[in-house]
Design a protein around this motif. Sequence first.
Motif, short mmCIF file in Angstrom:
data_model
loop_
_atom_site.label_atom_id
_atom_site.label_comp_id
_atom_site.label_asym_id
_atom_site.label_seq_id
_atom_site.Cartn_x
_atom_site.Cartn_y
_atom_site.Cartn_z
N GLU A 305 4.95 10.83 7.41
CA GLU A 305 4.14 10.19 6.37
C GLU A 305 4.98 9.73 5.18
OE1 GLU A 305 1.20 9.15 6.87
OE2 GLU A 305 1.03 10.18 8.79
N GLU A 306 6.08 10.40 4.90
CA GLU A 306 6.88 10.07 3.70
C GLU A 306 7.31 8.61 3.66
OE1 GLU A 306 7.11 12.73 5.52
OE2 GLU A 306 7.40 14.53 4.31
N PRO A 307 7.95 8.09 4.74
CA PRO A 307 8.35 6.67 4.69
C PRO A 307 7.15 5.74 4.53
CG PRO A 307 9.32 7.78 6.59
CD PRO A 307 8.34 8.73 6.01
N ARG A 308 6.05 6.12 5.15
CA ARG A 308 4.83 5.28 5.07
C ARG A 308 4.30 5.24 3.64
NH1 ARG A 308 5.17 6.81 10.23
NH2 ARG A 308 4.50 5.26 11.75
N GLU A 309 4.30 6.39 3.01
CA GLU A 309 3.80 6.43 1.62
C GLU A 309 4.67 5.56 0.72
OE1 GLU A 309 2.53 10.12 -0.21
OE2 GLU A 309 2.31 11.01 1.79
N ILE A 310 5.99 5.61 0.96
CA ILE A 310 6.90 4.80 0.15
C ILE A 310 6.67 3.31 0.42
CG2 ILE A 310 9.35 4.18 -0.14
CD1 ILE A 310 10.00 7.16 0.20
N LEU A 311 6.49 2.99 1.70
CA LEU A 311 6.29 1.57 2.05
C LEU A 311 5.04 1.00 1.40
CD1 LEU A 311 7.43 1.49 5.79
CD2 LEU A 311 8.40 0.17 3.91
N LYS A 312 4.04 1.85 1.21
CA LYS A 312 2.80 1.37 0.56
C LYS A 312 3.10 0.90 -0.87
CE LYS A 312 -0.31 4.13 3.28
NZ LYS A 312 -0.84 5.49 3.34
#
Lengths: 402, 204
Positions: A305-312
């Motif tokens: 989830e970490e990379p996804r949260e950053i990408l948002k």
Amino acid sequence: MSVPNVEFTAKEALMLEACVKCAACVKSCPVYRITHDPKCTPPYRSKVLRKVYQSQHGFPYKRDKPRVEELAEDFEEVFKCTLCGICTIGCTFQIQMRETLFDKLRALYEKLGLTKGGIKQTLDSIREFKNPFSLEKDLRVMWISDAESYEVQVPVKQKAKILYFVGCTSALKGALSMIPIGAAKVLNTIGEPWTVLGEEEVCCGNPALAAGGEEVARELAEENVRLAEQLGVEVVVMTCPGCFRTWMWEFPKLLKRKLPFKIIHLTELVLNHVKSGSLRLKQVVNEVVTYHDPCELGRLSGIIEEPREILKFVTKGLREPKESKSEGLCCGGGGLLNLVDKEAWSNLSVFRLKQLIETGARKVFSSCPSCKNTLMSAVEALGVDVEIIDLAEVLGDAVEKA
Amino acid sequence: MLPWFTAIILVLGLIARFWRIKKLKWEVEEQEVRGSPLKGAFSAITLELLPWIELPAKRGPIHYSIGLLMHISIIALLIIYYTPLAALLGLEQLALQASIYLSALALVTSTILLIRRVHGLVVKNAVGVLTDKQDVFDLVLVLFLSASWLNMSLAFSTLNFAINALILQVMLIYTPFSKFIHPIMFFALRLYTGYQRGLRGEIR
């Protein structure tokens, strides 16, 4: 010649005895999906190891000693694997084929002198040059010169709280130098004392383990940990998932002790700072993107989830591709597959790239230099206008002090 | 006399099977992820079986469904025939009716799985290269047991009961030396490793 006795642990024995050869994992194996070779499957590889196990611990009527020549015949089947680990979650019993059995099997092949070709060369290179690319150690700091041209300061071998472990692929493959430069920008923005090991950094041992070189990997782990301890670091940050998984999960096993510092991936570090309010992320990519989960970061280390949260934060939005998160399809870049079957490696990377561009996104993000490298080859092979970007590359410009 | 002989072989066989694992090194890995072993094992045999839960194991949906149905029918038949549960709940009549359908289901599914193995051996596909004589024999035995259940549920007689009892004894004697031990291995492995899907990131 018969295979000499091998030491098995109870965990390995339980896994080998539990497998019912149902072949449920076969359909999720990326190499099988690409090659359709009936022997390129996780249970077949386990079967090779089970033969050795049964010959030592089976009931007396099953103790036929396999011959070394028999194992040699299965070299390709054993090494034609990306070590992506999807077979574990494809197994109802959750037999950890990748992490427990395949590493053991590869180590057995190396011990018996059965490794050959690119696999053997890689291990020899790691032994001699302490990196898998047979490059001299002074080339490890080339990216630092590049960083200076971007006016990014990189402290080398200084006492610090944070150690940034660059990894061979990012440090030695010139085309990927923007990954460590991006990470350096992030660390400078955070403002806590940090350092790199510079020329003294050695391979984490990930490719050595993939080539079966457990002893070499242990020596490298000792050297890396000793260097980190000398600098008194509290946190070791990585951008390479291979290094991250090896430090995080393999070092304690190899060294038989807990590490005295925390291992963290750059995406986690950034997100922690964003959540604590010390960093802010701004949008630097003005379009919708997609994300490819590196196997060693997602499925094998739990950073999903970490990379996804950053990408948002840093992009206009994220479109999930087919087979993502813990079930993400491997791009082919792992397990040294390219050294055993270049065609399978290439076909797999193209197959994965097609899945990624099916989302409609023209910018494909990942958090792994090896995935970036592999997917860039697929872009070239497919001749499409797609950009493969490592998250660290844009994070440098996306982070700012809150 | 026969049940005692079966029980002795079964117990001694199980001890021997586990002793060979027990004597190996049980090392605790420093960084091993340990979730709730019970939760992991329980969810694997309940929640994860639900049709809408996506799993890589379900990518071969036909094989997965057939395997699942065979296991469910066999477990249900074992409960109906060899435990007092139906009697305790006063559902004997229903259980008797259900046993006809369940044993037919077990027979059909085990036949399909046997055909899958044999077909694999003939065409040398991914299943075939894994299959050996013992895998085929195991399924033949399950098929015989299912047939004897069906026979018994359709026409109960002393002879049909004796046939079923004999096949069951053979299976029990054979269990420690075969993969019929897998239900025990499943729990042993899941409870020992404590492995839970997707847990790594959560506990750090």
